[in-house]
Design a protein around this motif. Structure first.
Motif, PDB file in Angstrom:
ATOM      1  N   ASP A  19      75.767  55.451  37.449  1.00 27.58           N
ATOM      2  CA  ASP A  19      76.438  55.342  38.754  1.00 27.58           C
ATOM      3  C   ASP A  19      77.298  54.090  38.875  1.00 27.58           C
ATOM      4  N   PHE A  20      77.906  53.671  37.762  1.00 32.34           N
ATOM      5  CA  PHE A  20      78.803  52.522  37.754  1.00 32.34           C
ATOM      6  C   PHE A  20      78.138  51.272  38.330  1.00 32.34           C
ATOM      7  N   LYS A  21      76.864  51.087  37.938  1.00 27.26           N
ATOM      8  CA  LYS A  21      76.077  49.918  38.339  1.00 27.26           C
ATOM      9  C   LYS A  21      75.446  49.320  37.086  1.00 27.26           C
ATOM     10  N   THR A  22      75.066  48.050  37.178  1.00 26.44           N
ATOM     11  CA  THR A  22      74.354  47.458  36.054  1.00 26.44           C
ATOM     12  C   THR A  22      72.955  48.059  35.995  1.00 26.44           C
ATOM     13  N   GLY A  23      72.429  48.149  34.809  1.00 22.27           N
ATOM     14  CA  GLY A  23      71.123  48.740  34.556  1.00 22.27           C
ATOM     15  C   GLY A  23      71.062  49.139  33.094  1.00 22.27           C
ATOM     16  N   PRO A  24      70.088  49.947  32.716  1.00 22.08           N
ATOM     17  CA  PRO A  24      69.930  50.285  31.297  1.00 22.08           C
ATOM     18  C   PRO A  24      71.127  51.035  30.700  1.00 22.08           C
ATOM     19  N   GLU A  25      71.750  51.905  31.481  1.00 25.21           N
ATOM     20  CA  GLU A  25      72.923  52.633  30.972  1.00 25.21           C
ATOM     21  C   GLU A  25      74.088  51.672  30.763  1.00 25.21           C
ATOM     22  N   LEU A  48      85.872  47.319  31.606  1.00 27.02           N
ATOM     23  CA  LEU A  48      85.292  48.122  32.692  1.00 27.02           C
ATOM     24  C   LEU A  48      83.842  47.716  32.939  1.00 27.02           C
ATOM     25  N   CYS A  49      83.093  47.469  31.876  1.00 22.43           N
ATOM     26  CA  CYS A  49      81.705  47.008  32.037  1.00 22.43           C
ATOM     27  C   CYS A  49      81.653  45.743  32.884  1.00 22.43           C
ATOM     28  N   HIS A  50      82.541  44.808  32.593  1.00 22.59           N
ATOM     29  CA  HIS A  50      82.512  43.551  33.340  1.00 22.59           C
ATOM     30  C   HIS A  50      83.045  43.703  34.758  1.00 22.59           C
ATOM     31  N   ARG A  51      83.921  44.668  34.985  1.00 24.00           N
ATOM     32  CA  ARG A  51      84.301  44.971  36.375  1.00 24.00           C
ATOM     33  C   ARG A  51      83.084  45.484  37.131  1.00 24.00           C
ATOM     34  N   ILE A  52      82.324  46.373  36.502  1.00 23.12           N
ATOM     35  CA  ILE A  52      81.121  46.909  37.144  1.00 23.12           C
ATOM     36  C   ILE A  52      80.158  45.776  37.466  1.00 23.12           C
ATOM     37  N   GLU A  53      80.052  44.849  36.538  1.00 20.60           N
ATOM     38  CA  GLU A  53      79.152  43.707  36.701  1.00 20.60           C
ATOM     39  C   GLU A  53      79.636  42.739  37.784  1.00 20.60           C
ATOM     40  N   GLY A  54      80.927  42.827  38.113  1.00 20.31           N
ATOM     41  CA  GLY A  54      81.498  41.921  39.099  1.00 20.31           C
ATOM     42  C   GLY A  54      82.042  40.640  38.491  1.00 20.31           C
ATOM     43  N   ASP A  73      92.931  50.852  39.886  1.00 23.39           N
ATOM     44  CA  ASP A  73      92.134  51.890  40.539  1.00 23.39           C
ATOM     45  C   ASP A  73      90.691  51.432  40.722  1.00 23.39           C
ATOM     46  N   ASP A  74      89.951  52.203  41.519  1.00 28.46           N
ATOM     47  CA  ASP A  74      88.531  51.897  41.637  1.00 28.46           C
ATOM     48  C   ASP A  74      87.847  52.239  40.310  1.00 28.46           C
ATOM     49  N   LEU A  75      86.596  51.883  40.200  1.00 38.70           N
ATOM     50  CA  LEU A  75      85.871  52.031  38.931  1.00 38.70           C
ATOM     51  C   LEU A  75      85.857  53.468  38.425  1.00 38.70           C
ATOM     52  N   GLU A  76      85.561  54.400  39.308  1.00 43.12           N
ATOM     53  CA  GLU A  76      85.466  55.796  38.876  1.00 43.12           C
ATOM     54  C   GLU A  76      86.833  56.346  38.452  1.00 43.12           C
ATOM     55  N   GLU A  77      87.885  55.935  39.134  1.00 46.99           N
ATOM     56  CA  GLU A  77      89.228  56.383  38.740  1.00 46.99           C
ATOM     57  C   GLU A  77      89.620  55.804  37.381  1.00 46.99           C
ATOM     58  N   GLU A  78      89.291  54.538  37.160  1.00 51.13           N
ATOM     59  CA  GLU A  78      89.577  53.944  35.851  1.00 51.13           C
ATOM     60  C   GLU A  78      88.785  54.666  34.769  1.00 51.13           C
TER      61      GLU A  78
END
Length: 96
Positions: A19-25, A48-54, A73-78
């Motif tokens: 879900d475009f959040k940090t975690g095991p995935e 993209l990983c680091h965008r998700i991480e903030g 774009d937002d994360l999901e669009e990217e």
């Protein structure tokens, strides 16, 4: 190479399944990107990983390494844009 694109697609799919959040995935996708550092498609996934991480500064570094501007774009669009580009290359004859 086809194997690289499959690994890149797997990393992207992990980000979506998390879900475009940090975690095991996210962690596993980040590991895949790191293991393939220096390949533009993986450097973009790394960004993209680091965008998700903030971590925008780190994301900017990876966009520069990939030779691409920061995606607006937002994360999901990217994510969708990257996944579509990789999928298209898998289907294109002679793109191996």
């Amino acid at each position: 190479m086809k194997g690289d694109r499959n690994a890149a697609l797997a990393a992207l799919d992990l980000l979506k399944s998390g879900d475009f959040k940090t975690g095991p995935e996210w962690k596993r996708a980040h590991e895949i990107a790191q293991a393939n550092e220096g390949k533009p498609e993986f450097d973009r996934i790394h960004a993209l990983c680091h965008r998700i991480e903030g971590d925008e500064g780190n994301a900017a570094y990876w966009y520069r390494r990939a030779g691409k501007p920061r995606h607006s774009d937002d994360l999901e669009e990217e994510w969708a844009h990257l996944r579509a580009a990789l999928t298209a290359r898998l289907k294109c004859p002679g793109s191996e």
